[in-house]
Design a protein around this motif. Structure first.
Motif, PDB file in Angstrom:
ATOM      1  N   GLU A 152       0.812  -1.224   0.000  1.00  0.00           N
ATOM      2  CA  GLU A 152       0.000   0.000   0.000  1.00  0.00           C
ATOM      3  C   GLU A 152       0.843   1.270   0.000  1.00  0.00           C
ATOM      4  O   GLU A 152       0.516   2.237  -0.693  1.00  0.00           O
ATOM      5  CB  GLU A 152      -0.936   0.034   1.217  1.00  0.00           C
ATOM      6  CG  GLU A 152      -2.087  -0.954   1.146  1.00  0.00           C
ATOM      7  CD  GLU A 152      -1.848  -2.165   2.027  1.00  0.00           C
ATOM      8  OE1 GLU A 152      -2.830  -2.711   2.552  1.00  0.00           O
ATOM      9  OE2 GLU A 152      -0.668  -2.548   2.189  1.00  0.00           O
ATOM     10  N   CYS A 292       0.767  -2.214   8.352  1.00  0.00           N
ATOM     11  CA  CYS A 292       1.525  -1.206   7.616  1.00  0.00           C
ATOM     12  C   CYS A 292       3.000  -1.592   7.562  1.00  0.00           C
ATOM     13  O   CYS A 292       3.464  -2.446   8.312  1.00  0.00           O
ATOM     14  CB  CYS A 292       1.412   0.160   8.306  1.00  0.00           C
ATOM     15  SG  CYS A 292      -0.025   1.131   7.857  1.00  0.00           S
ATOM     16  N   GLN A 368      -6.377   4.685   3.216  1.00  0.00           N
ATOM     17  CA  GLN A 368      -5.533   5.637   2.508  1.00  0.00           C
ATOM     18  C   GLN A 368      -6.106   7.038   2.665  1.00  0.00           C
ATOM     19  O   GLN A 368      -7.329   7.229   2.602  1.00  0.00           O
ATOM     20  CB  GLN A 368      -5.439   5.271   1.020  1.00  0.00           C
ATOM     21  CG  GLN A 368      -4.630   4.013   0.749  1.00  0.00           C
ATOM     22  CD  GLN A 368      -5.449   2.742   0.871  1.00  0.00           C
ATOM     23  OE1 GLN A 368      -6.467   2.582   0.201  1.00  0.00           O
ATOM     24  NE2 GLN A 368      -5.008   1.811   1.695  1.00  0.00           N
ATOM     25  N   HIS A 373      -0.693   5.813   4.009  1.00  0.00           N
ATOM     26  CA  HIS A 373      -1.412   4.575   4.298  1.00  0.00           C
ATOM     27  C   HIS A 373      -1.499   4.454   5.814  1.00  0.00           C
ATOM     28  O   HIS A 373      -0.470   4.526   6.503  1.00  0.00           O
ATOM     29  CB  HIS A 373      -0.672   3.372   3.713  1.00  0.00           C
ATOM     30  CG  HIS A 373      -1.291   2.053   4.085  1.00  0.00           C
ATOM     31  ND1 HIS A 373      -2.603   1.753   3.815  1.00  0.00           N
ATOM     32  CD2 HIS A 373      -0.773   0.974   4.728  1.00  0.00           C
ATOM     33  CE1 HIS A 373      -2.870   0.529   4.268  1.00  0.00           C
ATOM     34  NE2 HIS A 373      -1.771   0.044   4.829  1.00  0.00           N
TER      35      HIS A 373
END
Length: 389
Positions: A152, A292, A368, A373
């Motif tokens: 991401e 993440c 997002q 992110h």
């Protein structure tokens, strides 16, 4: 909880529909039966990972021929009538008042940033055709990303760069916390290891937003050993990660659950502001896998939650005031916010707020917002009741 099939028509022309049907084809037929299909230009859909993606896309093509399509699997749907743990949510954009283009980025775990940026710029040019003087403030971008590709941050960075000021919000596809397989769909085709980007230009007043409900404490952790490619942290403060984290929050290291991680999030400080870096699961070897990207040397701060109901109410009320009333809110809500709300027995209060303000969307594995992110955050696009531009 939602039962059966329902729909809601919004003043901007968007129709939202939802069903708890357990079969993919039956769900699509049920949704099609309550929508005014003649007015629809583009469909945005969020669906249970229990559905067959191939059956779902085939049924949508049959019921909505010629209609643009984008969507993803979820860890729960959000409808204007409440939460959907299993089922299908559809947002039907009308041809009038909205202009929409979309594309898909593939093999995002090995994303070529320049190539991805070129694709996004080409999409912008398509939206620009015949409308060179359009107010950029009437545009926004939505991203749907395969969370299991662990890409991401790279995708959002490339996309936000190429959007050149068009605000981006979105969510990472989920699969009910199984972490075994998520799915995206775009124009009748199913994808994994991919990201779908939707650019929207509208005549109606809009505003993007993000909301969270945590604040930092004085407890710090340094990531001293990590497998960065799969977001796994082996050591915090030179101690086994799960043990060090559990000791800090007063829990048994062997009994850490998603509820534990939701109640005791970690955050990283960027540009003077804290952003959540939530833990997705405890691994058998005592390491911790995150939603993440996490790098060795990163300093993580233990955060404590604030009142999730009041934080959400304040954000939606502010948007309501700013836009002269809310018509519909397309929201991307972290699944760990749901877990936290359930543990505090306030999920019904969050659902009441979402009903009151017309929130529709899904529960994500990550959110997002512009070029970031995030985790444990509620992001989205609000469309107001003000006069069309």
């Amino acid at each position: 909880m939602v039962q059966g099939t329902q729909m809601r028509a919004h003043l901007c022309g968007i129709q939202t529909a939802w069903t708890d049907a357990t079969d993919a084809r039956e769900a699509v037929i049920a949704i099609a039966s309550v929508l005014d299909r003649a007015s629809i230009g583009h469909l945005l859909v969020f669906f249970s990972p229990a559905y067959s993606t191939s059956e779902l896309t085939a049924a949508i093509a049959e019921q909505f021929p010629g209609v643009g399509l984008a969507g993803c699997s979820t860890s729960g749907g959000i409808s204007p009538a409440g939460a959907i743990d299993r089922g299908f949510v559809a947002i039907a954009f009308p041809r009038e008042g909205f202009r929409i283009v979309s594309s898909v980025l593939t093999e995002i775990d090995q994303l070529d940033v320049e190539s991805a940026a070129s694709s996004v710029r080409a999409l912008r040019r398509t939206l620009d055709q015949g409308r060179p003087d359009r107010d950029p403030g009437q545009r926004f971008a939505l991203s749907l990303i395969d969370a299991l590709a662990n890409a991401e941050e790279t995708v959002v960075s490339a996309v936000a760069w190429a959007l050149d000021g068009i605000p981006l919000v979105g969510g990472s596809a989920g699969d009910d916390l199984a972490f075994s397989g998520t799915a995206l769909i775009h124009q009748g085709e199913a994808h994994t290891n991919a990201a779908v980007l939707i650019l929207v230009e509208t005549d109606f007043p809009i505003r993007i937003f993000k909301s969270d409900n945590f604040e930092p404490t004085s407890q710090k952790f340094v990531v001293t050993a990590a497998s960065e490619e799969n977001r796994r942290v082996h050591e915090l403060n030179a101690e086994p990660a799960a043990h060090e984290y559990a000791m800090a929050v007063g829990l048994d290291p062997e009994r850490l659950t998603p509820m534990s991680f939701a109640a005791h999030p970690l955050a990283v400080k960027i540009g003077g502001e804290y952003y959540c870096r939530s833990i997705s699961r405890l691994d058998p070897d005592g390491s911790l896998t995150f939603f993440c990207a996490i790098s060795e040397g990163a300093v993580l701060t233990l955060a404590q939650p604030r009142d999730i109901v009041e934080a959400t109410r304040a954000e939606l009320s502010s948007l309501d005031t700013a836009l002269g009333g809310l018509d519909v809110v397309i929201g991307f809500d972290c699944v760990l916010r749901r877990v936290d709300a359930e543990s505090r027995q306030v999920r019904h209060k969050i659902s009441d707020l979402y009903r009151r303000y017309g929130v529709v969307g899904f529960e994500t594995y990550g959110e997002q917002y512009r070029s970031m992110h995030l985790n444990q955050t509620f992001t989205g696009i609000a469309i107001g009741l003000g006069n069309p531009v």
